[in-house]
Structure formats: structure tokens, C-alpha cells
Design a protein around this motif. Structure first.
Motif, mmCIF file in Angstrom:
data_model
loop_
_atom_site.group_PDB
_atom_site.id
_atom_site.type_symbol
_atom_site.label_atom_id
_atom_site.label_comp_id
_atom_site.label_asym_id
_atom_site.label_seq_id
_atom_site.Cartn_x
_atom_site.Cartn_y
_atom_site.Cartn_z
ATOM 1 N N SER A 268 27.817 -10.400 -28.603
ATOM 2 C CA SER A 268 26.889 -11.506 -28.798
ATOM 3 C C SER A 268 25.511 -10.935 -29.061
ATOM 4 O O SER A 268 25.213 -9.799 -28.679
ATOM 5 N N GLU A 330 27.045 -14.893 -23.701
ATOM 6 C CA GLU A 330 25.885 -15.123 -24.561
ATOM 7 C C GLU A 330 24.668 -14.424 -23.994
ATOM 8 O O GLU A 330 24.599 -14.136 -22.793
ATOM 9 N N GLU A 473 29.730 -22.342 -26.852
ATOM 10 C CA GLU A 473 28.479 -21.612 -26.719
ATOM 11 C C GLU A 473 27.304 -22.558 -26.470
ATOM 12 O O GLU A 473 27.256 -23.652 -27.028
ATOM 13 N N ARG A 476 24.391 -22.048 -29.966
ATOM 14 C CA ARG A 476 25.038 -21.741 -31.230
ATOM 15 C C ARG A 476 25.058 -22.963 -32.138
ATOM 16 O O ARG A 476 26.073 -23.294 -32.720
#
Length: 624
Positions: A268, A330, A473, A476
Motif C-alpha cells: 500500500s 493502508e 479500503e 481509496r
């Protein structure tokens, strides 16, 4: 909200391009313009034939303020709930009275994910249908869809002004660094309408908007699905994640400037970077082997893109104890704080030296920080409850201490939430899984970050709007932008005036009232317009081209929607085919200082059919 890739906008009997490269995560990666190798039947009429007669415009009532309370706010005295804003005049791009037709509920009120006014949320009414088809007339000539749009919009503007409802810009230009993941218009700089108070942006039209190929980087050969997520533009370099490394290229020539090797694959990467060009990544502790096919994404690091080095990297153990490093899903950056999160825990670090700042509290009830969003502020989606009955809370955080500054509880029926922007605080969610298209968005929530109160909830019909967020996510979202106290989103493609092509528009919602504002930016026939990011008070957008043209970059005035052409890519067959292999939904798309880059997030093992085909990791263009 987005639909599967559509076939190329080209006349019949034109052979489609070559088939798609291998995909990733179970879906085709960067599908070719022809969509999955075969033509798609024409879509159903996107304009919803609810009537063969044009609707009569209605005089709008004065807008009413959204209630101050958020979730669970009691009704006002006397019973009932605040009256929603009155519908605006009929026409594409303006709210209409709900119909029992396309894009509206067919049953009684109270469907899943669409709470009524008694639910406790100030909610904007269902958004507009496309204009109804008009009966043939004038010797059998059809009143075109585009002409309907123009006439309806003109009528609506007159009625809005006549009714005394004039929307002005708030003057709030926050959210300028928020990135969401862009008709042939030319002209001078878009500075905002007269008296608008909007200041425009930094990106200016060059003397010649015709671009040329700066470079094309070949796709690396891999033996499995490999993540190459992360791309950034500095003052000197285009920086891109490769296979277990971060590489910087000269922005104009594509020559390698430096490379930072990593022990494992990039998992990520933050979309944000500091003013001195530092950014954060998450990567595997080691490369995959036969004995360890799936190494853990447990390393957080900072890349100094000015110096070309890994500034620091480290793993941390869970706040609940034990010596097993946390696996991060993330990572983001806000100011001087790096925050990484995931299902197994989270942590925050100092940007410059990696010193640990804080870890989120893990409650006995299983609550944990699902992920963070950065930029001008820091926010988190915190998840509690069970997998069958989750409860999500969005919190604004103090980046240095991790202490919540405010909290907003998402409604029931939300399994995942994505933070579109941290300043202003805007969240997207698919409430009750009602979007139905994989976009992750049925509603947007505009939240007061200081108090945690809901300002307004904005339903966004997935059949009309084409923004999208990652299903799991937190940070995102793409194909949208936030600025000027507005949310800018593209509509889904629909028929244009051209015989063979489709088109779309970019429209704006007011983040205080939830109203769909007057005005829009038209892509133009056979083009599709997608917001990339804010540039001051302007929107930088990409215009995905038809089969025989190169793409364009435009700057859109945030209030007047006037477009300024910044770049037009070559239409040579080989060049345009390379550009079109990077679908906007599955690529990283960046534009800055007259340079445009499209790159992949995933690469896969090549199949036998594409073993000899030219596949690219990055295509880059620039103007002189």
C-alpha cells in the motif's frame, strides 16, 4: 456507480483492439477499450422513459436549513421532521420531482438503506433522472438529448433566479490536496465567474496544448499477481512503485534517477506527500518463497523522494500485547504524522524519524481502527460489533496524540465506509448494499469535523453517478473531487448527439445543503469526463477519448464550470491504443505542470496469448 468497461466508441465493422492483459485480484486488470473482448449490447435507455411528454417545470420553494443534529436527533416540536429542500426545475443536472420510473424506488417508502425523515438524518431528496425523451416533431426530426439538456438547464436557471434562490460559492477552498485517484474547450485561464470570489489554480494552459509521448515504461515480467501501487510527481521526478522497489524517473525523458530496493513487495502507498516530497508506504518483510508464499505486509516506511532513499522503516506489535507484528492494510500521511491501519491493529509515527506517536485503543468489545485518511487533516473509520452486525464510527483525530476530536456514528446497514476528504470531512458508504454496482457508494455524508454532527446526507443514485470507492479500503475513492465546499462527481455515460458515441458531465453538490447545484461541465460527444483532483478552486479532469482520438486534460472552473484545455494527447494509432489500455477505474492517473501519467496498480503473469505483446507499466505525456 461505475459500470463495466464499455466497448470502444467507434463505428460498426471496426475491429476491436487486441484482448486485455492479465488481471489482478480476480478482475481484469486495465481492460482494453473493447471491454472483455466482445461488444456489449446497447444499454437500456438511460433517460428513463417515464413519460412521452415533457414535464412542466415547478417553481422552487426557498431552501430550508438542514437540521443541526446528526444521528438520533429528536424531531422538532409538534412532531414530524424537517421538510427536505424543494425540488428544482425539471431538466438534466437539476433535482426533479420523484417519478415512478428510472432511478427511483418502485415500492413504498422505507426501503433498505434509504431512511425516511424520521430516521434522524437531514437528507437531500433523491437525485434527478435524466431528461425524458421528447416526442418526434418538426417533420419527424428528434429533439436531441443534448438539446433537451441545454433547454432544460436554461429554463431551470431562469426559474432559480426568479425564485430568489441564487447559490454563491462559500469561499472555502479547503480540500485542495484531496485526490480522488478528467469539449475540446480552449481559451484563457479559468479564474472563476465575475464576483465569484474563487481564485483559480496553479495549472495554466501552455502556448501549445498538443502533447507528445514523454516515455513509456514496459510492464515488468512477474510470476504471479504483483502490487505496484503508488505514484507521485515531485519537482524533478515521476516516482513509481515497481516490483519490490521504488523508482524515480526523469519527468520528461523517463531515464532512471534512483531506485530504493525493498525486502518485499509494496502492499500500500499513501497518495499524499509532504511539501519536501516525503511519502509513506507499507511493504512486505520479505519476498515470497515456496516456504512463505504470502509474506506479511507489516513494514511501514517513509521514502524521501528528494534524496532518493528509504528514510526509515519498522514494524510494531499489537496494542493488545504479543510479539507478532501488525499487518497493515493502508497507510496515509497528514502533516508530520504517518498513520497505518488494518484489521489487526494500527499505529502512528513521526514522519522524519519514525518515532512511534500512538496506537489506537483496542476495546474489549472488539473495536479497532479500520483505516485512516490523511491530507489536510486526519480521520479514522473505527469498527465495532460483529461481522454480522458491524457498527462504524468516523472520527476526526488529533494527528499527534490520536485523540478523537469528534465522532459520527454511521447508520445501520453500513459494512464499510470510505473517507473522501478529511477537510471538509466527507464520507462515502453503500448503505444496505443498495448501490448494486460495486462502486461502494449509495450515499455521501457531509460531517462537521468539529462537532461530529451530520450536516447533510446526499443520496447518489449509482445508475446516475460514476464515482467509486474501494470496497474495503478507507482511503481509496476516485473519480471525484472535493473543494469550494462542494462535491464534484461525474455522471454515468449516456447517449450524446453523435450517432456512435456516449458522453457524460461533471456536476456539483453543495456540502452544506446537499443540493445539486446549477451548472455542469460537459465532456463533449464521445468523450467521458473524470475529476482527478482540485487545483485551488479549479478541478483538474481527464477526458477519456473515443477510439480515434487521444485523451485530454482540462481545468474546470469550480463555479462557472468553464473549461480550459491544458493538454491533448496524440491520436496516432499506437499512441492512443497504449493510452486506452489504462482504464481510469483501474489505474493511477496524475497530472501536474504540463505532464500526464497513467500507470498500473497491479501486474500479473502474462498469458500465452499476450506473451509477445507490448504492455506498459506507465505511459507519460508532456507539452513543450
Amino acid at each position: 456507480m461505475t459500470q463495466p468497461p464499455q466497448p470502444p466508441q467507434q463505428p460498426p465493422n471496426t475491429p476491436p483492439p487486441a484482448g486485455p492483459p492479465s488481471g489482478g485480484f480476480g478482475a481484469p486488470q486495465d481492460p482494453p477499450p473493447g471491454g472483455f473482448g466482445q461488444p456489449t449490447p446497447p444499454p437500456a435507455d438511460p433517460f428513463g422513459k417515464q413519460s412521452q411528454q415533457p414535464q412542466q417545470p415547478q417553481q422552487p420553494a426557498a431552501p430550508q436549513d438542514a437540521p443541526a443534529g446528526g444521528y438520533g436527533t429528536p424531531p422538532p416540536a409538534g412532531g414530524g421532521y424537517p421538510t427536505p429542500p424543494a425540488p428544482q426545475p425539471n431538466g438534466y443536472g437539476y433535482p426533479q420531482a420523484p417519478q415512478q420510473g428510472y432511478g427511483y424506488p418502485q415500492g413504498p417508502a422505507g426501503q433498505p438503506g434509504m431512511p425516511q425523515q424520521g430516521y434522524g438524518y437531514p437528507t437531500q431528496p433523491m437525485q434527478p433522472q435524466y431528461g425524458a425523451p421528447q416526442p418526434a416533431g418538426d417533420g419527424g426530426k428528434k429533439f436531441s438529448t443534448q438539446m433537451q439538456i441545454i433547454v432544460a438547464a436554461a429554463v431551470a436557471v431562469v426559474l432559480i433566479i426568479g425564485g430568489g434562490i441564487i447559490y454563491a460559492a462559500s469561499g472555502d477552498d479547503e480540500g485542495g490536496t484531496n485526490e480522488a485517484s478528467s469539449s475540446g474547450a480552449t481559451g484563457g485561464e479559468a479564474k472563476g465567474g465575475e464576483g465569484s470570489g474563487l481564485a483559480g489554480g496553479d495549472e495554466k494552459a501552455p502556448a501549445s496544448t498538443k502533447s507528445k509521448v514523454a516515455f513509456q515504461l514496459p510492464e515488468p515480467v512477474v510470476t504471479d499477481i504483483t502490487t505496484v501501487m503508488g505514484s507521485w510527481i515531485t519537482d524533478k521526478a515521476y516516482v513509481k512503485s515497481g516490483v519490490a522497489e521504488i523508482i524515480a524517473y526523469d519527468r520528461d525523458k523517463g531515464t532512471k534517477l534512483w531506485s530504493v530496493p525493498l525486502p518485499g513487495e509494496v502492499c500500500s502507498a499513501s497518495r499524499h506527500m509532504s511539501k519536501d516530497f516525503k511519502t509513506a508506504i507499507v511493504f512486505e518483510e520479505t519476498k515470497a518463497t515456496k516456504a512463505n508464499k504470502y509474506p506479511s505486509c507489516n513494514q511501514v516506511g517513509v521514502i524521501d523522494m528528494a534524496a532518493g532513499k528509504l528514510l526509515w522503516s519498522k514494524g510494531v506489535t499489537s496494542a493488545t500485547g504479543g510479539d507478532k507484528p501488525i499487518r497493515f492494510d493502508e497507510v496515509t500521511l497528514s502533516g508530520t504524522t504517518v498513520a497505518a491501519g488494518g484489521t489487526s491493529g494500527g499505529a502512528a509515527f513521526k514522519l522524519d524519524d519514525g518515532a512511534e506517536l500512538w496506537k489506537p485503543k483496542v476495546g474489549a468489545d472488539g473495536c479497532y481502527d479500520r483505516g485512516y485518511a490523511g491530507g489536510e487533516a486526519l480521520a479514522v473509520v473505527r469498527k465495532c460489533g460483529t461481522s454480522d452486525s458491524p457498527q462504524l464510527t468516523v472520527q476526526a483525530l488529533n494527528p499527534t496524540t490520536g485523540a478523537p476530536l469528534s465522532s459520527f456514528q454511521m447508520p445501520a446497514g453500513v459494512d464499510y465506509a470510505s473517507i473522501v476528504s478529511t477537510k471538509p470531512l466527507v464520507v462515502a458508504a453503500d448503505v444496505g448494499d443498495t448501490a448494486g454496482d460495486g462502486s461502494g457508494i449509495s450515499d455521501f455524508f457531509s460531517i462537521d469535523a468539529a462537532t461530529g454532527k451530520l450536516i447533510v446526507r446526499i443520496p447518489a443514485d449509482a445508475e446516475q453517478y460514476a464515482a467509486r470507492c474501494g470496497s474495503t479500503e478507507v482511503e481509496r475513492c476516485q473519480n471525484l473531487a472535493v473543494g469550494n465546499n462542494r462535491l464534484y462527481v461525474p455522471t454515468e455515460n449516456h447517449d450524446g448527439t453523435s450517432e456512435y458515441g456516449e458522453t457524460n458531465e461533471v456536476v456539483a453538490f453543495d456540502l452544506t445543503t446537499g443540493k445539486l447545484l446549477g451548472g455542469r461541465a460537459d465532456a463533449g460527444d464521445r468523450y467521458s469526463l473524470t475529476p482527478l483532483r482540485m487545483d485551488g478552486t479549479n478541478i483538474i479532469a481527464y477526458k477519456e477519448p473515443p477510439y480515434d482520438k487521444g485523451g485530454q486534460i482540462v481545468s474546470i472552473d469550480g463555479e462557472t464550470f468553464k473549461q480550459t484545455l491544458l493538454m491533448e494527447n496524440p491520436s496516432d494509432e499506437a499512441v492512443r491504443e497504449a493510452e486506452r489500455r489504462f482504464s481510469t477505474d483501474h489505474s493511477e492517473v496524475l497530472y501536474k505542470d504540463g505532464r500526464f501519467f497513467k500507470s498500473k496498480r497491479l501486474v500479473s503473469k502474462r498469458s500465452t496469448s499476450d506473451a509477445d505483446e507490448k504492455l506498459y507499466l506507465v505511459v507519460a505525456y508532456r507539452t513543450d
